[in-house]
Design a protein around this motif. Structure first.
Motif, mmCIF file in Angstrom:
data_model
loop_
_atom_site.group_PDB
_atom_site.id
_atom_site.type_symbol
_atom_site.label_atom_id
_atom_site.label_comp_id
_atom_site.label_asym_id
_atom_site.label_seq_id
_atom_site.Cartn_x
_atom_site.Cartn_y
_atom_site.Cartn_z
ATOM 1 N N SER A 205 15.396 -62.115 -36.957
ATOM 2 C CA SER A 205 16.426 -63.163 -36.920
ATOM 3 C C SER A 205 17.640 -62.673 -36.148
ATOM 4 O O SER A 205 17.912 -61.472 -36.106
ATOM 5 C CB SER A 205 16.862 -63.530 -38.344
ATOM 6 N N GLY A 206 18.370 -63.626 -35.568
ATOM 7 C CA GLY A 206 19.601 -63.282 -34.856
ATOM 8 C C GLY A 206 20.517 -64.481 -34.786
ATOM 9 O O GLY A 206 20.084 -65.625 -34.938
ATOM 10 N N HIS A 207 21.797 -64.205 -34.560
ATOM 11 C CA HIS A 207 22.775 -65.292 -34.452
ATOM 12 C C HIS A 207 22.618 -66.043 -33.144
ATOM 13 O O HIS A 207 22.373 -65.452 -32.093
ATOM 14 C CB HIS A 207 24.195 -64.742 -34.550
ATOM 15 N N ARG A 208 22.776 -67.356 -33.220
ATOM 16 C CA ARG A 208 22.620 -68.211 -32.032
ATOM 17 C C ARG A 208 23.770 -68.058 -31.045
ATOM 18 O O ARG A 208 23.654 -68.437 -29.879
ATOM 19 C CB ARG A 208 22.501 -69.684 -32.463
ATOM 20 N N ASP A 209 24.898 -67.513 -31.520
ATOM 21 C CA ASP A 209 26.046 -67.392 -30.622
ATOM 22 C C ASP A 209 26.260 -65.956 -30.134
ATOM 23 O O ASP A 209 27.240 -65.665 -29.454
ATOM 24 C CB ASP A 209 27.313 -67.913 -31.308
ATOM 25 N N THR A 210 25.301 -65.063 -30.454
ATOM 26 C CA THR A 210 25.406 -63.683 -29.951
ATOM 27 C C THR A 210 24.070 -63.286 -29.312
ATOM 28 O O THR A 210 23.782 -63.680 -28.194
ATOM 29 C CB THR A 210 25.809 -62.705 -31.077
ATOM 30 N N VAL A 211 23.248 -62.532 -30.035
ATOM 31 C CA VAL A 211 22.019 -61.989 -29.439
ATOM 32 C C VAL A 211 21.010 -63.053 -29.009
ATOM 33 O O VAL A 211 20.273 -62.858 -28.038
ATOM 34 C CB VAL A 211 21.335 -60.983 -30.404
ATOM 35 N N PHE A 212 20.953 -64.181 -29.739
ATOM 36 C CA PHE A 212 19.954 -65.205 -29.417
ATOM 37 C C PHE A 212 20.583 -66.459 -28.799
ATOM 38 O O PHE A 212 20.020 -67.550 -28.898
ATOM 39 C CB PHE A 212 19.161 -65.582 -30.677
ATOM 40 N N ARG A 213 21.720 -66.319 -28.126
ATOM 41 C CA ARG A 213 22.393 -67.500 -27.572
ATOM 42 C C ARG A 213 21.582 -68.167 -26.461
ATOM 43 O O ARG A 213 21.750 -69.353 -26.202
ATOM 44 C CB ARG A 213 23.797 -67.156 -27.096
ATOM 45 N N ARG A 214 20.663 -67.435 -25.801
ATOM 46 C CA ARG A 214 19.838 -68.016 -24.718
ATOM 47 C C ARG A 214 18.374 -68.158 -25.135
ATOM 48 O O ARG A 214 17.518 -68.390 -24.294
ATOM 49 C CB ARG A 214 19.939 -67.140 -23.466
ATOM 50 N N LEU A 215 18.109 -68.051 -26.430
ATOM 51 C CA LEU A 215 16.713 -68.094 -26.888
ATOM 52 C C LEU A 215 16.027 -69.419 -26.571
ATOM 53 O O LEU A 215 14.814 -69.472 -26.404
ATOM 54 C CB LEU A 215 16.651 -67.815 -28.401
ATOM 55 N N GLY A 216 16.809 -70.484 -26.442
ATOM 56 C CA GLY A 216 16.244 -71.796 -26.103
ATOM 57 C C GLY A 216 15.606 -71.842 -24.725
ATOM 58 O O GLY A 216 14.827 -72.746 -24.422
ATOM 59 N N PRO B 192 21.169 -76.692 -33.956
ATOM 60 C CA PRO B 192 21.321 -76.601 -32.502
ATOM 61 C C PRO B 192 22.196 -75.419 -32.075
ATOM 62 O O PRO B 192 23.052 -74.956 -32.817
ATOM 63 C CB PRO B 192 21.989 -77.932 -32.131
ATOM 64 N N PHE B 193 21.986 -74.952 -30.860
ATOM 65 C CA PHE B 193 22.666 -73.761 -30.369
ATOM 66 C C PHE B 193 24.184 -73.928 -30.278
ATOM 67 O O PHE B 193 24.920 -72.983 -30.512
ATOM 68 C CB PHE B 193 22.104 -73.349 -28.998
ATOM 69 N N HIS B 194 24.645 -75.126 -29.927
ATOM 70 C CA HIS B 194 26.086 -75.339 -29.746
ATOM 71 C C HIS B 194 26.707 -76.117 -30.898
ATOM 72 O O HIS B 194 27.770 -76.707 -30.746
ATOM 73 C CB HIS B 194 26.341 -76.051 -28.407
ATOM 74 N N TYR B 195 26.054 -76.093 -32.048
ATOM 75 C CA TYR B 195 26.549 -76.798 -33.235
ATOM 76 C C TYR B 195 27.782 -76.090 -33.784
ATOM 77 O O TYR B 195 27.841 -74.858 -33.825
ATOM 78 C CB TYR B 195 25.431 -76.821 -34.287
ATOM 79 N N ILE B 196 28.777 -76.883 -34.208
ATOM 80 C CA ILE B 196 29.984 -76.300 -34.813
ATOM 81 C C ILE B 196 29.784 -76.231 -36.320
ATOM 82 O O ILE B 196 29.448 -77.220 -36.959
ATOM 83 C CB ILE B 196 31.229 -77.171 -34.503
ATOM 84 N N GLY B 197 29.951 -75.047 -36.888
ATOM 85 C CA GLY B 197 29.769 -74.883 -38.335
ATOM 86 C C GLY B 197 28.371 -74.402 -38.674
ATOM 87 O O GLY B 197 27.630 -73.932 -37.803
ATOM 88 N N ALA B 198 28.016 -74.515 -39.967
ATOM 89 C CA ALA B 198 26.694 -74.055 -40.433
ATOM 90 C C ALA B 198 25.613 -75.000 -39.915
ATOM 91 O O ALA B 198 25.577 -76.177 -40.276
ATOM 92 C CB ALA B 198 26.673 -74.000 -41.950
ATOM 93 N N ALA B 199 24.743 -74.493 -39.059
ATOM 94 C CA ALA B 199 23.701 -75.331 -38.436
ATOM 95 C C ALA B 199 22.668 -75.771 -39.465
ATOM 96 O O ALA B 199 22.274 -74.991 -40.333
ATOM 97 C CB ALA B 199 23.033 -74.576 -37.302
ATOM 98 N N PRO B 200 22.195 -77.017 -39.374
ATOM 99 C CA PRO B 200 21.246 -77.553 -40.359
ATOM 100 C C PRO B 200 19.787 -77.192 -40.109
ATOM 101 O O PRO B 200 18.936 -77.423 -40.953
ATOM 102 C CB PRO B 200 21.439 -79.066 -40.224
ATOM 103 N N GLU B 201 19.495 -76.620 -38.933
ATOM 104 C CA GLU B 201 18.097 -76.352 -38.587
ATOM 105 C C GLU B 201 17.921 -74.943 -38.033
ATOM 106 O O GLU B 201 18.890 -74.214 -37.835
ATOM 107 C CB GLU B 201 17.602 -77.388 -37.568
ATOM 108 N N ARG B 202 16.641 -74.582 -37.799
ATOM 109 C CA ARG B 202 16.329 -73.276 -37.211
ATOM 110 C C ARG B 202 15.398 -73.477 -36.017
ATOM 111 O O ARG B 202 14.482 -74.301 -36.060
ATOM 112 C CB ARG B 202 15.644 -72.365 -38.242
ATOM 113 N N PHE B 203 15.635 -72.705 -34.960
ATOM 114 C CA PHE B 203 14.763 -72.689 -33.785
ATOM 115 C C PHE B 203 13.828 -71.498 -33.954
ATOM 116 O O PHE B 203 14.271 -70.370 -34.158
ATOM 117 C CB PHE B 203 15.600 -72.537 -32.516
ATOM 118 N N ILE B 204 12.524 -71.762 -33.877
ATOM 119 C CA ILE B 204 11.513 -70.746 -34.174
ATOM 120 C C ILE B 204 10.604 -70.506 -32.964
ATOM 121 O O ILE B 204 10.119 -71.443 -32.337
ATOM 122 C CB ILE B 204 10.622 -71.190 -35.359
ATOM 123 N N LEU B 205 10.390 -69.222 -32.667
ATOM 124 C CA LEU B 205 9.369 -68.823 -31.692
ATOM 125 C C LEU B 205 8.296 -68.049 -32.457
ATOM 126 O O LEU B 205 8.630 -67.146 -33.225
ATOM 127 C CB LEU B 205 9.956 -67.890 -30.628
#
Length: 200
Positions: free
Chosen positions: A119-130, A180-193
């Motif tokens: 797992s990783g944060h969407r705004d740091t290590v995994f910001r381009r995971l999409g 979502p990657f650019h969501y403000i606050g606690a995101a409601p979903e998870r992006f999974i690979l």
């Protein structure tokens, strides 16, 4: 109170009580039917559970001499599509996620037969995971060697979806980040690979 009003009140009261009895009986019937159909799931025999645990322990002993401690750096994740190399730490507490990618401690280590979850944060290590998708590769390097995985599917799930961490029949690497990657606050979903081991 007149006799007529008293009779109407008695009829109304009797009607309310009757409706209550009918609902109670219907709910009781539904409960009993559900209980009878559901029953208890048969428990796996202890011998099978012990054999499974022994196999997991043996697999781990073949790749890793000892289990890592929480907070310990266990390797690196290289994502060729992004030309990005990220450190992996054992554990997914905030301390680990602030430093890099976290390895879910209850999952197997990379390279082992089953589901290794990172797992990783969407705004740091995994910001381009999409930008990473099906057929792209993920390469994990640990003390046990280099393991190459090929992504077989991506999906978006609810934040509390536990299917992300379930055991898998083959060596699997699962990456998870908030969405979502650019969501403000606690995101409601998870992006999974989800990727399968192809080399290592």
């Amino acid at each position: 109170m007149s006799k007529k009003k008293r009779n109407i009140l008695l009829i109304f009261t009797g009607l309310i009580v009757g409706i209550g009895v009918v609902f109670t009986l219907l709910n009781g019937w539904s409960f009993m039917k559900g209980y009878a159909l559901g029953g208890e799931h048969p428990k796996k025999p202890e011998i099978q559970q012990d054999a499974f645990k022994d196999k997991q322990k043996k697999d781990r002993e073949q790749l890793y001499s000892k289990a890592p401690s929480v907070g310990e750096e266990i390797g690196e994740l290289y994502i060729p599509k992004l030309n990005s190399t990220l450190p992996i730490y054992h554990g997914t507490n905030e301390d680990e996620l602030e430093k890099g990618v976290g390895h879910f401690a209850d999952s197997v280590l990379p390279g082992e037969a089953d589901n290794s979850v990172l797992s990783g944060h969407r705004d740091t290590v995994f910001r381009r995971l999409g930008e990473v998708g099906v057929n792209d590769e993920l390469i994990v390097t640990t003390a046990a060697g280099e393991f190459t995985y090929k992504i077989r599917k991506t999906r978006i799930v609810d934040a509390d979806d536990r299917t992300v961490i379930v055991p898998k029949p083959r060596a699997t690497l699962t990456l998870s980040t908030c969405y979502p990657f650019h969501y403000i606050g606690a995101a409601p979903e998870r992006f999974i690979l989800e990727a399968y081991l192809i080399e290592g």
